[in-house]
Design an enzyme around this catalytic site. Structure first.
Site, PDB file in Angstrom:
ATOM      1  N   ARG A   1      55.259 112.959  28.542  1.00 22.28           N
ATOM      2  CA  ARG A   1      56.372 112.068  28.235  1.00 22.28           C
ATOM      3  C   ARG A   1      56.145 111.247  26.972  1.00 22.28           C
ATOM      4  O   ARG A   1      56.983 111.245  26.049  1.00 22.28           O
ATOM      5  CB  ARG A   1      56.650 111.152  29.432  1.00 22.28           C
ATOM      6  CG  ARG A   1      57.161 111.882  30.657  1.00 22.28           C
ATOM      7  CD  ARG A   1      57.122 111.008  31.914  1.00 22.28           C
ATOM      8  NE  ARG A   1      55.749 110.766  32.369  1.00 22.28           N
ATOM      9  CZ  ARG A   1      55.426 110.041  33.437  1.00 22.28           C
ATOM     10  NH1 ARG A   1      56.400 109.462  34.139  1.00 22.28           N
ATOM     11  NH2 ARG A   1      54.172 109.898  33.782  1.00 22.28           N
TER      12      ARG A   1
ATOM     13  N   CYS B   1      52.330 106.538  29.012  1.00 24.60           N
ATOM     14  CA  CYS B   1      52.524 107.178  30.313  1.00 24.60           C
ATOM     15  C   CYS B   1      51.146 107.358  30.940  1.00 24.60           C
ATOM     16  O   CYS B   1      50.189 106.697  30.535  1.00 24.60           O
ATOM     17  CB  CYS B   1      53.318 108.482  30.196  1.00 24.60           C
ATOM     18  SG  CYS B   1      52.504 109.805  29.288  1.00 24.60           S
TER      19      CYS B   1
ATOM     20  N   ASP C   1      57.312 111.962  36.168  1.00 31.06           N
ATOM     21  CA  ASP C   1      56.379 112.811  35.442  1.00 31.06           C
ATOM     22  C   ASP C   1      56.754 114.287  35.615  1.00 31.06           C
ATOM     23  O   ASP C   1      56.818 114.782  36.744  1.00 31.06           O
ATOM     24  CB  ASP C   1      54.964 112.567  35.962  1.00 31.06           C
ATOM     25  CG  ASP C   1      53.895 113.208  35.093  1.00 31.06           C
ATOM     26  OD1 ASP C   1      54.238 113.970  34.167  1.00 31.06           O
ATOM     27  OD2 ASP C   1      52.698 112.937  35.341  1.00 31.06           O
TER      28      ASP C   1
END
Length: 232
Positions: free
Chosen positions: A64, A58, A164
């Site tokens: 994440r 990410c 996000d």
């Protein structure tokens, strides 16, 4: 006297809880349109039989991808993770640690790895959260032929954009982690069906879908390194 929240506020709250922000919803809709048009074909259904390690990617490697990495560890899958724009050694963000703890995962020991400090292998599968990350990573990998996929394509329902959660609401953090859980479970199941069963261990309950799955280790990873763009 108690007053009900305005209808538009309730709608915005639900939107934020499900998609992060209105930008998250817009980016998801754009991702769906790219998927429908066939433009995501390079990132869909890679040859899993050749994959020996799953690499979770990410932006910051603090929300994440650490959670996906932790789930993969619990499933005894060879894994790594890094961020495209981060600093090596950075801890997972406090909100991510708190959200993960709500579902029984511990991210306190996680430390980010920057792209510049990561060594790619030909037998890696890079699993990203967003289309723009997939395209940027493809550019950076240069000569390395390792495939890239979008994590959200492996869950049901498919979600080609996982927004996000950094600085967003606890409710969206929970949504984001659920999407990641379903998708990691789906990818790992497909990876094992491609022949990576490893040594079977005791069964455990997978949080993603409340079903048991056998543990197993993957094939030995390759030490082959390739030249990549933007590395030091």
């Amino acid at each position: 006297m108690h007053r009900s929240p305005p209808a538009h506020r309730t709608l915005l709250t639900r939107l934020d809880d499900r998609f992060g922000t209105w930008r998250g919803l817009v980016r998801l809709c754009l991702a769906w349109s790219e998927l429908a048009a066939g433009r995501l074909r390079p990132f869909d259904q890679p040859a899993l039989a050749r994959v020996e390690r799953l690499v979770w990617v990410c932006a910051g490697n603090v929300c994440r991808s650490p959670y996906a990495h932790q789930l993969a560890r619990e499933l005894r899958v060879p894994s790594a993770s890094f961020g495209l724009s981060t600093v090596t050694g950075q801890a997972a963000c406090a909100d991510a640690i708190t959200a993960a703890a709500r579902v029984g995962a511990d991210l306190t020991a996680h430390r980010a790895t920057a792209w510049e400090d990561f060594s790619p292998r030909e037998t890696d599968l890079y699993v990203v959260m967003e289309i723009r990350q997939a395209r940027e990573l493809r550019r950076r990998l240069g000569d390395c032929p390792a495939p890239i996929t979008l994590l959200g394509l492996w869950g049901r329902p498919r979600r080609p954009h996982i927004h996000d959660p950094m600085t967003l609401s606890p409710a969206y953090f929970d949504t984001c982690l659920r999407v990641i859980e379903r998708s990691v479970s789906g990818l790992v199941q497909s990876w094992r069906q491609a022949g990576h069963n490893g040594i079977q261990g005791p069964q455990r309950r997978v949080r993603a879908n409340q079903r048991s799955e056998k543990k197993g280790s993957g094939s030995p990873t390759s030490n082959t390194k390739y030249r990549v763009r933007g590395s030091t």
